[in-house]
Scaffold this active site. Structure first.
Site, PDB file in Angstrom:
ATOM      1  CG  ASP A 106      -0.255  -0.172   2.536  1.00 35.84           C
ATOM      2  OD1 ASP A 106       0.994  -0.271   2.551  1.00 35.84           O
ATOM      3  OD2 ASP A 106      -0.951  -0.182   3.558  1.00 35.84           O
ATOM      4  CE  LYS A 157       1.098   3.265  17.273  1.00 35.91           C
ATOM      5  NZ  LYS A 157      -0.115   2.548  17.407  1.00 35.91           N
ATOM      6  CG  ASP A 217       0.504   4.249   4.743  1.00 40.30           C
ATOM      7  OD1 ASP A 217      -0.673   3.940   4.948  1.00 40.30           O
ATOM      8  OD2 ASP A 217       1.169   4.944   5.538  1.00 40.30           O
TER       9      ASP A 217
HETATM   10  P1  GTP Z   1      -5.669  -2.345   8.009  1.00 38.96           P
HETATM   11  O1  GTP Z   1      -6.662  -3.453   8.284  1.00 38.96           O
HETATM   12  O2  GTP Z   1      -6.352  -1.088   7.575  1.00 38.96           O
HETATM   13  O3  GTP Z   1      -4.667  -2.134   9.098  1.00 38.96           O
HETATM   14  O4  GTP Z   1      -4.835  -2.747   6.686  1.00 38.96           O
HETATM   15  P2  GTP Z   1      -3.957  -4.026   6.337  1.00 38.96           P
HETATM   16  O5  GTP Z   1      -4.726  -5.257   6.625  1.00 38.96           O
HETATM   17  O6  GTP Z   1      -3.524  -3.860   4.917  1.00 38.96           O
HETATM   18  O7  GTP Z   1      -2.737  -3.954   7.325  1.00 38.96           O
HETATM   19  P3  GTP Z   1      -1.421  -3.078   7.206  1.00 38.96           P
HETATM   20  O8  GTP Z   1      -1.718  -1.779   6.520  1.00 38.96           O
HETATM   21  O9  GTP Z   1      -0.782  -3.006   8.526  1.00 38.96           O
HETATM   22  O10 GTP Z   1      -0.532  -4.009   6.282  1.00 38.96           O
HETATM   23  C1  GTP Z   1       0.629  -3.552   5.639  1.00 38.96           C
HETATM   24  C2  GTP Z   1       0.804  -4.384   4.372  1.00 38.96           C
HETATM   25  O11 GTP Z   1       0.956  -5.767   4.710  1.00 38.96           O
HETATM   26  C3  GTP Z   1      -0.390  -4.289   3.443  1.00 38.96           C
HETATM   27  O12 GTP Z   1       0.079  -4.180   2.133  1.00 38.96           O
HETATM   28  C4  GTP Z   1      -1.137  -5.589   3.679  1.00 38.96           C
HETATM   29  O13 GTP Z   1      -1.811  -6.051   2.511  1.00 38.96           O
HETATM   30  C5  GTP Z   1      -0.019  -6.537   4.049  1.00 38.96           C
HETATM   31  N1  GTP Z   1      -0.481  -7.584   4.973  1.00 38.96           N
HETATM   32  C6  GTP Z   1      -0.968  -7.393   6.224  1.00 38.96           C
HETATM   33  N2  GTP Z   1      -1.285  -8.582   6.774  1.00 38.96           N
HETATM   34  C7  GTP Z   1      -0.976  -9.529   5.852  1.00 38.96           C
HETATM   35  C8  GTP Z   1      -1.086 -10.971   5.833  1.00 38.96           C
HETATM   36  O14 GTP Z   1      -1.524 -11.620   6.780  1.00 38.96           O
HETATM   37  N3  GTP Z   1      -0.659 -11.598   4.690  1.00 38.96           N
HETATM   38  C9  GTP Z   1      -0.175 -10.916   3.615  1.00 38.96           C
HETATM   39  N4  GTP Z   1       0.194 -11.617   2.531  1.00 38.96           N
HETATM   40  N5  GTP Z   1      -0.075  -9.572   3.596  1.00 38.96           N
HETATM   41  C10 GTP Z   1      -0.472  -8.885   4.701  1.00 38.96           C
END
Ligand code: GTP
Length: 367
Positions: A106, A157, A217
């Site tokens: 992202d 943080k 992001d």
């Molecule tokens: P929020 O629910 O809004 O926090 O978003 P998110 O689920 O995308 O979590 P976050 O922004 O913390 O994740 C950062 C990146 O890691 C993003 O590009 C997610 O798609 C990816 N990501 C998070 N959890 C996983 C997972 O369990 N598996 C994979 N393959 N990617 C993940």
């Protein structure tokens, strides 16, 4: 070098936009977010891409296929249950036998990947982490480094007066494949908490690549709007894959739609086959997706509208996001910060309060 892009998260902070659409497919200037990332990677000859997926993988697969059409090779790995950032990499271990890139899926950036690789080779660490500055480090995990760019400490943080740096983890890494042996298989595992800090405690070298290049992001709806403003403002066009070329202030994609006396003030991108009624006003920064219909005397100001949405006569959209296939009746007011999921209908004459979020498929009437 290969790149693993982590696109498995649910993107809950982008709800209701991500209820039916994975964050990677959310449109930025009418193209899926991931397409902008792929254009960025191509610029650095990173052409072998592994997508670590979980949430709603099929729309990503069917859009990108094997990647040929986009000039890259894509391998898909789908997690049955979320494995976190580390578990996702462990899942890809069989494909990774040389140093490889990892990207949070992202992040839109202009960080110089060539320079980052150079630094990684010079310092020879287990991991290199890209760092980016932020205004308020107390909301993030900051990364303290020494004069040789080696990581000294991760601080989650920090209090406003405790922060010794405003540099945070940018969600871009170069990783040596051997360290994947430290991650348990088929287990939820986060590299940020469970891999990098223990490596440091053991005295393993972790390098940092600090950059003040554009970085954002798109994790929240505020940032989703901001990235559009940044891209449309033309001063900061981080992706080589944006919809406007740098000489276009107003872009109307080749269209069979009608534009009767519409007033358009850029920067605005109007997708293919839109129809704008008489006296419509579009004030940038704004985007209309393909096949949108805007009724006469309507005003669209600072809004992002996805494909196939319709807006009635004399309605107003201001600094809001409307996902696909929405129907907004005549004489509606959709003010700042409102977010409509897909297939939402808003009854004629509705006046929404700012920041209203409507989940996909709902009908809302609010006087
Ligand atoms: P929020 O629910 O809004 O926090 O978003 P998110 O689920 O995308 O979590 P976050 O922004 O913390 O994740 C950062 C990146 O890691 C993003 O590009 C997610 O798609 C990816 N990501 C998070 N959890 C996983 C997972 O369990 N598996 C994979 N393959 N990617 C993940």
């Amino acid at each position: 070098m290969k790149a693993v892009i982590l696109v498995g998260g649910k993107g809950t902070r982008l709800y209701p936009l991500t209820c039916n659409t994975p964050k990677a497919m959310v449109p930025i200037l009418n193209k899926p977010f991931l397409e902008h990332m792929i254009c960025y990677l191509k610029k650095y000859d990173v052409l072998d891409i592994v997508l670590a997926m979980g949430y709603l993988p099929n729309s990503i697969k069917s859009y990108f296929g094997d990647g040929t059409e986009f000039g890259v090779k894509i391998t898909y790995l789908v997690e049955e249950k979320p494995l976190g950032t580390g578990g996702a990499l462990k899942n890809a271990e069989f494909l990774l036998n040389e140093p490889f890139f990892v990207f949070n899926g992202d992040v839109l950036t202009e960080i110089d990947l060539g320079d980052m690789v150079r630094l990684h080779r010079e310092t020879n660490p287990r991991v290199t982490i890209a760092l980016t500055p932020v205004d308020n480090p107390s909301l993030y995990g900051v990364v303290e480094t020494d004069a040789r760019n080696m990581v000294k400490r991760f601080v989650e943080k920090p209090g406003l007066h405790e922060a010794t740096t405003n540099m945070i983890n940018a969600g871009i890494y170069i990783i040596e494949p051997e360290i994947l042996a430290r991650i348990p298989a088929s287990t939820f595992f986060m590299v940020e908490r469970e891999l990098f800090p223990p490596l440091l405690e053991e005295g393993q070298p972790i390098s940092s690549y600090a950059s003040d290049a554009y970085w954002i992001d798109i994790g929240t709806t505020e940032k989703y709007l901001k990235v559009h403003r940044d891209l449309l403002s033309r001063e900061k066009l981080p992706s080589p894959c944006h919809g406007l070329d740098s000489h276009q202030y107003i872009s109307i994609e080749n269209s069979s739609g009608a534009y009767h006396e519409a007033r358009i003030e850029g920067p605005v991108l109007v997708g293919k086959d839109c129809t704008l009624g008489k006296n419509v006003q579009i004030k940038g920064p704004a985007v209309l997706g393909e096949r949108c219909e805007i009724g006469e005397n309507a005003i669209v100001e600072g809004a992002i509208v996805w494909h196939d949405s319709k807006m009635g006569k004399s309605s107003m959209l201001k600094n809001c996001i409307i996902a696909s296939n929405c129907h907004i009746g005549d004489d509606c007011r959709i003010p700042d910060g409102c977010i409509m999921g897909d297939n939402v209908a808003i009854g004629k004459g509705s006046r929404l309060t700012p920041q209203t979020k409507v989940w996909p498929g709902n009908y809302l009437y609010h006087s």
